[in-house]
Design an enzyme around this catalytic site. Structure first.
Site, PDB file in Angstrom:
ATOM      1  N   ASP A 169      22.311 -40.748  -0.950  1.00 32.77           N
ATOM      2  CA  ASP A 169      21.033 -41.460  -0.921  1.00 32.77           C
ATOM      3  C   ASP A 169      20.492 -41.709   0.478  1.00 32.77           C
ATOM      4  O   ASP A 169      19.366 -42.176   0.623  1.00 32.77           O
ATOM      5  CB  ASP A 169      21.161 -42.818  -1.622  1.00 32.77           C
ATOM      6  CG  ASP A 169      21.914 -43.826  -0.763  1.00 32.77           C
ATOM      7  OD1 ASP A 169      21.361 -44.904  -0.476  1.00 32.77           O
ATOM      8  OD2 ASP A 169      23.057 -43.545  -0.364  1.00 32.77           O
ATOM      9  N   ASP A 222      28.932 -40.028  -2.463  1.00 33.52           N
ATOM     10  CA  ASP A 222      28.709 -41.166  -1.588  1.00 33.52           C
ATOM     11  C   ASP A 222      28.889 -42.428  -2.445  1.00 33.52           C
ATOM     12  O   ASP A 222      28.772 -42.379  -3.674  1.00 33.52           O
ATOM     13  CB  ASP A 222      27.284 -41.093  -1.024  1.00 33.52           C
ATOM     14  CG  ASP A 222      26.875 -42.374  -0.326  1.00 33.52           C
ATOM     15  OD1 ASP A 222      27.586 -42.802   0.604  1.00 33.52           O
ATOM     16  OD2 ASP A 222      25.837 -42.945  -0.707  1.00 33.52           O
ATOM     17  N   ASN A 277      22.826 -40.221   6.377  1.00 30.36           N
ATOM     18  CA  ASN A 277      24.181 -39.744   6.687  1.00 30.36           C
ATOM     19  C   ASN A 277      24.733 -38.842   5.581  1.00 30.36           C
ATOM     20  O   ASN A 277      25.806 -38.264   5.743  1.00 30.36           O
ATOM     21  CB  ASN A 277      25.136 -40.920   6.953  1.00 30.36           C
ATOM     22  CG  ASN A 277      25.279 -41.846   5.765  1.00 30.36           C
ATOM     23  OD1 ASN A 277      24.396 -41.954   4.913  1.00 30.36           O
ATOM     24  ND2 ASN A 277      26.394 -42.551   5.707  1.00 30.36           N
TER      25      ASN A 277
END
Length: 273
Positions: free
Chosen positions: A223, A9, A226
């Protein structure tokens, strides 16, 4: 376990508060790539807002964008696989945004579109100004998102934001219930709306399988909410120290926050070690 893929991410994970990649992360990821390990970006961002990071990482893998809505190949400059929002549903989302007075940024084709600037938009524009022109995301103000939705070939997602978090939560619940769409929190004051079934975990699994690999050979870092779909589906799901406790509890490993070189340490000890 021998890990063959590192899934990352961006915001709140690989990037610091100034939207930079830590030098330790760059070094460790370069070493991983040199060892034949695939590095893939899995983000809520539009592909037009990934350029500087993709180039800094010197990747050759496609990027998983908009929480798994589509897979984008930067080499060929084209979408490889996608599940965009049907236009009829997108128009209903726009109607609900207007009725609820919630700000919506619409991600389409090769641009992010808005009618009125929000804090999210203003911050994004300010960040864009710091980049070389060729790396700046396409963030455009339009007279009508309704018309823009009609004109678009593909509508990837809506990034909705509001200062009143309970109001935003109620709006997301209403969208899920009435329209059957996927609503995922991607920031403390932002909920992303996409076609049901789209998730980082689902798109990552499709790509990993297409590479002839398995999800237990993947290390993923995230984190936010999603990211849960991929953190729980891989061999080693790593939550950042800045994540909510609910995310940390569902990860396999919790490391330091995104301002510290925890990602590099995991790569050195768990992937290359």
């Amino acid at each position: 376990m021998t890990y063959r893929v590192i899934a990352l991410d961006l915001d709140g994970t690989l990037l610091d508060n100034q939207k930079r990649i830590l030098p330790q992360s760059l070094e460790a990821l370069a070493a991983a790539r040199a060892a034949g390990i695939k590095v893939v970006v899995v983000t809520g961002r539009h592909h037009v807002a990934i350029h500087p990071f993709y180039q800094a990482l010197q990747l050759d893998t496609p990027a998983i964008c908009c929480n798994g809505t589509y897979l984008y190949d930067f080499q060929q400059k084209k979408v490889l696989a996608s599940d965009p929002l049907p236009k009829q549903q997108a128009q209903l989302v726009l109607q609900m945004l207007k009725q609820s007075d919630i700000h919506g940024l619409m991600y389409v084709d090769d641009a992010m579109l808005y009618q009125e600037p929000s804090g999210h938009v203003i911050r994004s524009l300010a960040w864009a100004e710091t980049l070389p022109v060729a790396q700046r995301p396409t963030l455009l103000q339009v007279d009508s998102l309704t018309q823009a939705a009609e004109d678009a070939q593909a509508i990837w997602k809506f990034a909705t934001s509001h200062a009143d978090i309970p109001a935003l939560r109620s709006f997301a619940e209403m969208v899920e219930k009435e329209l059957g769409l996927a609503c995922e929190w991607s920031w403390h004051d932002q909920v992303d709306i996409a076609k049901s079934g789209n998730s980082k975990g689902n798109r990552l699994q499709q790509w990993v399988t297409a590479q002839g690999l398995r999800m237990d050979q993947v290390v993923a870092f995230g984190d936010n909410y999603n990211d849960l779909s991929m953190l729980e589906a891989v061999g080693l799901g790593v939550a950042m120290g800045n994540a909510d406790d609910a995310i940390k509890q569902r990860a396999d490993l919790v490391i330091a926050d995104h301002l510290q070189p925890g990602i590099a340490e995991v790569i050195r000890t768990r992937v290359l070690g």
